[in-house]
Design a protein around this motif. Structure first.
Motif, PDB file in Angstrom:
ATOM      1  N   VAL A   1       0.765  -0.942  -0.094  1.00  0.00           N
ATOM      2  CA  VAL A   1       0.311  -0.292   0.218  1.00  0.00           C
ATOM      3  C   VAL A   1       1.027   1.585   0.462  1.00  0.00           C
ATOM      4  CG1 VAL A   1      -1.702   1.804   1.639  1.00  0.00           C
ATOM      5  CG2 VAL A   1      -2.257  -0.929   1.440  1.00  0.00           C
ATOM      6  N   LEU A   2       0.621   1.958  -0.802  1.00  0.00           N
ATOM      7  CA  LEU A   2       1.278   3.285  -1.139  1.00  0.00           C
ATOM      8  C   LEU A   2       0.404   4.261   0.204  1.00  0.00           C
ATOM      9  CD1 LEU A   2       0.782   4.400  -4.774  1.00  0.00           C
ATOM     10  CD2 LEU A   2       2.835   3.137  -3.736  1.00  0.00           C
ATOM     11  N   LYS A   3       1.260   4.232   1.100  1.00  0.00           N
ATOM     12  CA  LYS A   3       0.559   5.095   2.475  1.00  0.00           C
ATOM     13  C   LYS A   3      -0.109   6.406   2.648  1.00  0.00           C
ATOM     14  CE  LYS A   3       2.310   1.503   5.339  1.00  0.00           C
ATOM     15  NZ  LYS A   3       2.810   0.145   4.622  1.00  0.00           N
ATOM     16  N   LEU A   4      -1.149   7.284   2.663  1.00  0.00           N
ATOM     17  CA  LEU A   4      -0.906   8.364   2.703  1.00  0.00           C
ATOM     18  C   LEU A   4      -0.803   8.964   3.656  1.00  0.00           C
ATOM     19  CD1 LEU A   4      -4.285   8.345   0.538  1.00  0.00           C
ATOM     20  CD2 LEU A   4      -1.890   9.049  -0.081  1.00  0.00           C
ATOM     21  N   ASN A   5      -1.870   8.446   5.284  1.00  0.00           N
ATOM     22  CA  ASN A   5      -1.543   8.310   6.200  1.00  0.00           C
ATOM     23  C   ASN A   5      -1.416   6.571   7.636  1.00  0.00           C
ATOM     24  OD1 ASN A   5      -4.533   7.398   6.923  1.00  0.00           O
ATOM     25  ND2 ASN A   5      -5.099   9.256   6.967  1.00  0.00           N
ATOM     26  N   ASP A   6      -1.603   7.251   8.774  1.00  0.00           N
ATOM     27  CA  ASP A   6      -1.465   6.172   9.270  1.00  0.00           C
ATOM     28  C   ASP A   6      -2.655   4.817   8.871  1.00  0.00           C
ATOM     29  OD1 ASP A   6       0.812   7.008  10.790  1.00  0.00           O
ATOM     30  OD2 ASP A   6      -0.270   8.254  12.053  1.00  0.00           O
ATOM     31  N   GLU A   7      -3.636   5.203   8.764  1.00  0.00           N
ATOM     32  CA  GLU A   7      -5.104   4.255   8.200  1.00  0.00           C
ATOM     33  C   GLU A   7      -5.317   3.612   6.699  1.00  0.00           C
ATOM     34  OE1 GLU A   7      -6.139   3.601  11.036  1.00  0.00           O
ATOM     35  OE2 GLU A   7      -5.072   4.175  12.430  1.00  0.00           O
ATOM     36  N   VAL A   8      -4.793   4.620   5.943  1.00  0.00           N
ATOM     37  CA  VAL A   8      -4.927   4.575   4.440  1.00  0.00           C
ATOM     38  C   VAL A   8      -3.764   4.805   3.902  1.00  0.00           C
ATOM     39  CG1 VAL A   8      -6.986   5.761   3.387  1.00  0.00           C
ATOM     40  CG2 VAL A   8      -7.482   5.877   5.008  1.00  0.00           C
ATOM     41  N   GLY A   9      -4.234   3.817   2.432  1.00  0.00           N
ATOM     42  CA  GLY A   9      -3.187   4.336   1.410  1.00  0.00           C
ATOM     43  C   GLY A   9      -4.348   4.327   0.234  1.00  0.00           C
ATOM     44  N   LEU A  10      -3.284   4.504  -1.075  1.00  0.00           N
ATOM     45  CA  LEU A  10      -3.383   4.054  -2.613  1.00  0.00           C
ATOM     46  C   LEU A  10      -2.584   2.667  -2.503  1.00  0.00           C
ATOM     47  CD1 LEU A  10      -2.563   7.775  -3.822  1.00  0.00           C
ATOM     48  CD2 LEU A  10      -4.665   6.534  -3.350  1.00  0.00           C
ATOM     49  N   HIS A  11      -3.887   2.151  -3.852  1.00  0.00           N
ATOM     50  CA  HIS A  11      -3.649   1.121  -4.241  1.00  0.00           C
ATOM     51  C   HIS A  11      -1.656   1.170  -4.975  1.00  0.00           C
ATOM     52  CE1 HIS A  11      -3.194  -1.575  -7.457  1.00  0.00           C
ATOM     53  NE2 HIS A  11      -4.269  -2.632  -7.035  1.00  0.00           N
ATOM     54  N   LYS A  12      -1.171   0.137  -4.660  1.00  0.00           N
ATOM     55  CA  LYS A  12       0.165   0.268  -5.651  1.00  0.00           C
ATOM     56  C   LYS A  12       0.437   0.677  -7.446  1.00  0.00           C
ATOM     57  CE  LYS A  12       0.079  -4.312  -6.952  1.00  0.00           C
ATOM     58  NZ  LYS A  12       1.005  -6.003  -6.416  1.00  0.00           N
ATOM     59  N   SER A  13      -0.441   0.347  -7.733  1.00  0.00           N
ATOM     60  CA  SER A  13      -0.290   1.251  -9.231  1.00  0.00           C
ATOM     61  C   SER A  13      -0.302   2.593  -9.605  1.00  0.00           C
ATOM     62  CB  SER A  13      -1.292   0.305 -10.110  1.00  0.00           C
ATOM     63  OG  SER A  13      -1.231  -0.610 -10.462  1.00  0.00           O
ATOM     64  N   LEU A  14      -1.360   3.177  -8.418  1.00  0.00           N
ATOM     65  CA  LEU A  14      -1.201   4.565  -8.795  1.00  0.00           C
ATOM     66  C   LEU A  14       0.108   5.202  -7.537  1.00  0.00           C
ATOM     67  CD1 LEU A  14      -4.610   4.760  -7.268  1.00  0.00           C
ATOM     68  CD2 LEU A  14      -4.263   4.549  -9.244  1.00  0.00           C
ATOM     69  N   LYS A  15       1.235   5.364  -7.791  1.00  0.00           N
ATOM     70  CA  LYS A  15       2.116   5.673  -7.372  1.00  0.00           C
ATOM     71  C   LYS A  15       1.909   7.254  -8.305  1.00  0.00           C
ATOM     72  CE  LYS A  15       6.970   5.370  -6.168  1.00  0.00           C
ATOM     73  NZ  LYS A  15       8.272   4.469  -6.607  1.00  0.00           N
ATOM     74  N   PRO A  16       1.831   7.006  -9.416  1.00  0.00           N
ATOM     75  CA  PRO A  16       1.598   8.697 -10.069  1.00  0.00           C
ATOM     76  C   PRO A  16       0.613   9.823  -8.973  1.00  0.00           C
ATOM     77  CG  PRO A  16       2.190   7.609 -11.671  1.00  0.00           C
ATOM     78  CD  PRO A  16       1.559   6.760 -10.307  1.00  0.00           C
ATOM     79  N   LEU A  17      -0.326   8.968  -8.336  1.00  0.00           N
ATOM     80  CA  LEU A  17      -0.690   9.731  -7.674  1.00  0.00           C
ATOM     81  C   LEU A  17      -1.084   9.925  -6.251  1.00  0.00           C
ATOM     82  CD1 LEU A  17      -3.241   9.250 -10.230  1.00  0.00           C
ATOM     83  CD2 LEU A  17      -5.302   9.472  -8.416  1.00  0.00           C
ATOM     84  N   LYS A  18       0.130   9.142  -6.015  1.00  0.00           N
ATOM     85  CA  LYS A  18       0.897   9.456  -4.694  1.00  0.00           C
ATOM     86  C   LYS A  18       1.567  10.790  -4.739  1.00  0.00           C
ATOM     87  CE  LYS A  18       1.921   8.579  -0.616  1.00  0.00           C
ATOM     88  NZ  LYS A  18       3.611   9.166  -0.101  1.00  0.00           N
ATOM     89  N   HIS A  19       2.211  10.847  -5.637  1.00  0.00           N
ATOM     90  CA  HIS A  19       2.647  12.213  -6.164  1.00  0.00           C
ATOM     91  C   HIS A  19       2.153  13.337  -5.851  1.00  0.00           C
ATOM     92  CE1 HIS A  19       5.760   9.466  -8.304  1.00  0.00           C
ATOM     93  NE2 HIS A  19       6.103   8.974  -6.777  1.00  0.00           N
ATOM     94  N   LEU A  20       0.961  13.735  -6.939  1.00  0.00           N
ATOM     95  CA  LEU A  20       0.331  14.492  -6.807  1.00  0.00           C
ATOM     96  C   LEU A  20      -0.578  14.556  -5.555  1.00  0.00           C
ATOM     97  CD1 LEU A  20      -2.264  13.677 -10.356  1.00  0.00           C
ATOM     98  CD2 LEU A  20      -0.268  14.809  -9.933  1.00  0.00           C
ATOM     99  N   TYR A  21      -0.585  13.520  -5.187  1.00  0.00           N
ATOM    100  CA  TYR A  21      -1.466  13.812  -3.474  1.00  0.00           C
ATOM    101  C   TYR A  21       0.197  14.367  -2.348  1.00  0.00           C
ATOM    102  CZ  TYR A  21      -2.730  12.397   2.041  1.00  0.00           C
ATOM    103  OH  TYR A  21      -3.293  12.525   2.341  1.00  0.00           O
ATOM    104  N   ASP A  22       1.096  14.125  -2.708  1.00  0.00           N
ATOM    105  CA  ASP A  22       2.709  15.158  -1.807  1.00  0.00           C
ATOM    106  C   ASP A  22       2.617  15.925  -2.163  1.00  0.00           C
ATOM    107  OD1 ASP A  22       2.425  12.629  -0.520  1.00  0.00           O
ATOM    108  OD2 ASP A  22       4.494  12.328  -1.968  1.00  0.00           O
ATOM    109  N   ASN A  23       1.896  16.911  -3.550  1.00  0.00           N
ATOM    110  CA  ASN A  23       2.478  17.938  -4.262  1.00  0.00           C
ATOM    111  C   ASN A  23       1.359  18.884  -3.855  1.00  0.00           C
ATOM    112  OD1 ASN A  23       4.771  17.361  -5.193  1.00  0.00           O
ATOM    113  ND2 ASN A  23       3.876  17.015  -7.048  1.00  0.00           N
ATOM    114  N   GLY A  24       0.120  17.992  -3.207  1.00  0.00           N
ATOM    115  CA  GLY A  24      -1.580  19.261  -2.940  1.00  0.00           C
ATOM    116  C   GLY A  24      -2.015  18.928  -4.037  1.00  0.00           C
ATOM    117  N   ASN A  25      -1.700  18.235  -5.153  1.00  0.00           N
ATOM    118  CA  ASN A  25      -2.459  18.298  -6.084  1.00  0.00           C
ATOM    119  C   ASN A  25      -3.271  17.098  -6.128  1.00  0.00           C
ATOM    120  OD1 ASN A  25       0.184  19.365  -8.156  1.00  0.00           O
ATOM    121  ND2 ASN A  25      -0.585  20.404  -7.381  1.00  0.00           N
ATOM    122  N   LEU A  26      -4.153  16.645  -5.288  1.00  0.00           N
ATOM    123  CA  LEU A  26      -4.861  15.525  -5.255  1.00  0.00           C
ATOM    124  C   LEU A  26      -5.956  16.024  -4.205  1.00  0.00           C
ATOM    125  CD1 LEU A  26      -6.396  13.069  -6.322  1.00  0.00           C
ATOM    126  CD2 LEU A  26      -4.774  11.921  -5.467  1.00  0.00           C
TER     127      LEU A  26
END
Length: 396
Positions: A76-101
């Motif tokens: 899991v691509l962790k967003l916080n201590d409880e929730v994360g994104l599917h492993k195929s969504l790494k580009p969206l994790k980058h958007l999340y980290d940059n404040g664009n999601l």
């Protein structure tokens, strides 16, 4: 971009900088392109499994309901201590980290229907589940606020119900040049030429000919405007990425279009879901990454809002075929450079308090998202389009 920077981009403008009439003309062009907000709708057709997309990886009930379908914590691509994104969504994790999601959880509607076609109609028309409409919410936007049919474009060969209005329909095309060449076809021209024939008028075909004439003029405008821009961004080699590349070309060329619509199908994963969803989410995420990079490179990202939805989610419990059956509520992704609420908009639904069918309880009516986008992004009267008043959210 200030006035001088915009004007210096043209040698003609530079040489005429102190001529008031030319200064005013170029300022008008600048104003028309800067702050021109566009909406891109992306439909994940078939009912994407939201629970394996945004994953409650610390919840034992999730793994109990999905013993062989649950995504491993280590993947899991962790967003916080409880929730994360599917492993195929790494580009969206980058958007999340940059404040664009912004991820909006538990989106649905009252009295949900698990039929693909009916639920999609509900999402596309923005009506109650017991009502029917021949016009889509974006089609009604076009009726009220569209200047031309090309004010809304679907990157497809056919038009979704969402893009059909009562007086005006959007344009459907996958390729501007192909559409333009079709509009020049002798048969097409010949039909239009006979629009005033008495025997045709008797059959009340005026609307058809009006639509054909609009399509002809729109095809010429779309082609001649969009051909002035060529993207230098590398896109993945797949059908969905091609749609987004075309959308970026239309946006970056300055096409006077407010709404774009694209779709990625295949999400009806009743059997062997893991591999299919991995592949589809990877296609989605990598294509979105290229699209966003293209817009950022050409300074159009901040004025573009991208909304991704699916007609329903899936059941909490996996089925006997290591897949999931039709469910109800789902997550919606909002991508943009001017988000007011970044990251997770709300908590995920409870897995210990399901509805009587074993589905996640919906919290947010999808029409509140539409109302927010219409009012706060496109700056129009949302109630006039949705035919009903909805509370608005704070993601933009």
């Amino acid at each position: 971009m200030d006035r001088r920077k915009f004007l210096k981009q043209s040698s003609l403008a530079s040489s005429l900088f102190f001529v008031p009439s030319f200064v005013k003309a170029f300022e008008q062009v600048a104003q028309s392109q800067l702050g021109y907000k566009r909406l891109v709708i992306i439909q994940l057709s078939g009912g994407n499994d939201g629970l394996n997309t945004v994953i409650p990886y610390q919840n034992d009930l999730y793994y109990k309901a999905r013993p062989s379908l649950g995504i491993k914590k280590s993947e899991v691509l962790k967003l916080n201590d409880e929730v994360g994104l599917h492993k195929s969504l790494k580009p969206l994790k980058h958007l999340y980290d940059n404040g664009n999601l912004c991820v909006i959880n538990n989106v649905g509607y009252p009295n949900p229907i698990r039929s693909h076609f009916r639920s999609m109609d509900i999402w596309q028309t923005a009506t109650d589940s017991d009502k029917y409409s021949q016009s889509g919410w974006l089609g009604r936007y076009l009726d009220q606020y569209g200047k031309h049919p090309y004010s809304a474009i679907e990157i497809n060969d056919s038009l979704s119900l969402a893009m059909k209005g009562e007086q005006m329909n959007a344009i459907a095309t996958q390729d501007a040049k192909t559409l333009y060449n079709l509009s020049k076809d002798p048969y097409f021209k010949n039909v239009i030429k006979h629009q005033d024939d008495a025997h045709l008028s008797e059959h009340n075909l005026g609307y058809l000919y009006k639509s054909m004439i609009s399509a002809e003029s729109s095809a010429k405008y779309i082609y001649e405007t969009s051909k002035t821009f060529s993207s230098k961004t590398d896109y993945p080699q797949n059908y969905f990425a091609k749609q987004l590349k075309t959308t970026a070309q239309f946006i970056n060329s300055g096409l006077d279009t407010k709404v774009f619509y694209s779709a990625l199908g295949g999400f009806d994963t009743h059997v062997n879901q893991l591999g299919a969803q991995n592949r589809l989410l990877n296609i989605y995420a990598e294509s979105i990454e290229a699209f966003v990079n293209d817009l950022k490179t050409n300074n159009t990202f901040n004025d573009t809002l991208i909304l991704t939805f699916s007609e329903f989610g899936r059941r909490v419990k996996q089925n006997a075929n290591v897949g999931t059956d039709h469910g109800t509520s789902n997550n919606v992704f909002i991508i943009g450079g001017q988000l007011k609420k970044q990251g997770l908009y709300n908590d995920m639904a409870s897995l210990s308090d399901l509805d009587t069918n074993g589905d996640l309880k919906f919290e947010i009516d999808f029409r509140t998202i539409y109302a927010t986008v219409l009012n706060k992004w496109l700056d129009v009267n949302d109630e006039k389009i949705l035919n009903k008043s909805f509370n608005q959210l704070g993601f933009i």
